[in-house]
Scaffold this active site. Structure first.
Site, mmCIF file in Angstrom:
data_model
loop_
_atom_site.group_PDB
_atom_site.id
_atom_site.type_symbol
_atom_site.label_atom_id
_atom_site.label_comp_id
_atom_site.label_asym_id
_atom_site.label_seq_id
_atom_site.Cartn_x
_atom_site.Cartn_y
_atom_site.Cartn_z
ATOM 1 N N LYS A 233 0.774 -1.158 -0.055
ATOM 2 C CA LYS A 233 -0.118 -0.045 -0.037
ATOM 3 C C LYS A 233 0.753 1.252 0.089
ATOM 4 O O LYS A 233 2.004 1.224 0.354
ATOM 5 C CB LYS A 233 -1.025 -0.115 1.309
ATOM 6 C CG LYS A 233 -2.096 -0.994 0.951
ATOM 7 C CD LYS A 233 -3.212 -1.082 1.990
ATOM 8 C CE LYS A 233 -4.399 -1.898 1.491
ATOM 9 N NZ LYS A 233 -5.279 -1.757 2.617
ATOM 10 N N ARG A 267 -4.045 -10.236 4.680
ATOM 11 C CA ARG A 267 -4.314 -10.333 3.544
ATOM 12 C C ARG A 267 -3.227 -9.785 2.450
ATOM 13 O O ARG A 267 -2.891 -8.421 2.791
ATOM 14 C CB ARG A 267 -5.488 -9.218 3.258
ATOM 15 C CG ARG A 267 -6.154 -9.652 1.951
ATOM 16 C CD ARG A 267 -7.411 -8.457 1.625
ATOM 17 N NE ARG A 267 -8.122 -8.423 0.367
ATOM 18 C CZ ARG A 267 -7.720 -7.814 -0.586
ATOM 19 N NH1 ARG A 267 -6.540 -6.976 -0.318
ATOM 20 N NH2 ARG A 267 -8.353 -7.928 -1.850
#
Length: 287
Positions: A233, A267
């Protein structure tokens, strides 16, 4: 319903099994079948490519596969349910047929998509809106007896990074998730079927994300498994200066840090590397 101490890792009850960490967090492999996801958009957009990638993720050690047909990257536009179903359902059905033991999750906030994916073989609904984006979603999940992942997001993917502000991000996000669990339990979804996700990167600055990642215990006190989705991210790029495709080491570093704090589910895109890191981290950690 909820316990007030982190205690032992919580199990996640699905319709026909219980997922429970054993020595390392459960690893949820990302299987995006979208043209525009921030990291891997378009790479697995055909059924054949998606099924092949699913097989690789499972061989690499994924405990769960999370299939998504709509990008939730910052600024992403919505797609209609019909388009999302056309992307997701053939992949879920094909993967379930190829490996009946595979645990499949559908990453969606639409009840129609969730229902179609469940019918095709999905056992988990992973909803970035915390089952608030579609009024029919709680009933679909309750009636199908599937596991659910309830995430915190401020705003929508299109607006969530427009100057997000919190007085105390950890306390506010934990309180939101605790209240969502309570509402869903009162609606009829058993607490054991619920996982919570503080939503790293969803309506948070880098400072907010780091505060959340340092305080996993605050979310574990809700009494449900905690899922962390930090893979590749933007905040990792801000910390390291690396572009999206060079954030593997940063992803692994955070995975080990939150595993040490008891996070139950991670995840990630890079399943093999994260599984190896978690396995060796656990084997060499002080007991």
């Amino acid at each position: 319903m909820a316990v007030e101490s982190p205690g032992e890792p919580a199990g996640w009850e699905l319709r026909d099994r219980v997922l429970r960490p054993a020595g390392r967090p459960l690893v949820m492999g990302v299987l995006n079948v979208t043209p525009d996801s921030f990291s891997d958009g378009g790479l697995h957009a055909t059924v054949e490519a998606a099924v092949a990638h699913a097989a690789r993720l499972l061989a690499d050690g994924a405990d769960i596969l999370d299939v998504g047909g709509e990008s939730t990257r910052p600024g992403a536009d919505r797609v209609d349910a019909e388009t999302e179903i056309a992307r997701v359902v053939p992949v879920v059905r094909a993967v379930a047929a190829a490996d009946p033991k595979a645990v499949l999750s559908v990453d969606t906030s639409k009840a129609a998509v969730a229902g179609a994916a469940i019918e095709a073989g999905a056992a988990i609904v992973n909803d970035v809106t915390g089952l608030t984006g579609d009024p029919d979603m709680p009933a679909v999940c309750r009636d199908a007896d599937v596991g659910v992942c309830v995430m915190h997001m401020r705003g929508t993917p299109r607006t969530m990074q427009d100057r997000p502000r919190y007085e105390d991000v950890v306390a506010e996000v934990a309180d939101y998730l605790r209240r969502r669990v309570q509402v869903l339990v009162e609606f009829g979804i058993p607490a054991g079927r619920i996982c919570v996700d503080p939503g790293v990167g969803f309506g948070k600055t880098t400072a907010h994300n780091l505060a959340i990642l340092r305080e996993v215990a605050a979310f574990r006190r809700i009494g449900r498994p905690v899922l962390i989705g930090h893979s590749r991210k933007r905040f990792l790029g801000e910390l390291t200066g690396r572009p999206t495709d060079e954030r593997l080491a940063a992803t692994v570093g955070v995975a080990c840090a939150v595993a040490a704090q008891g996070a139950e589910v991670l995840r990630v895109h890079d399943v093999r590397e994260v599984v190896d890191a978690l396995t060796t981290f656990a084997a060499t950690s002080a007991r």
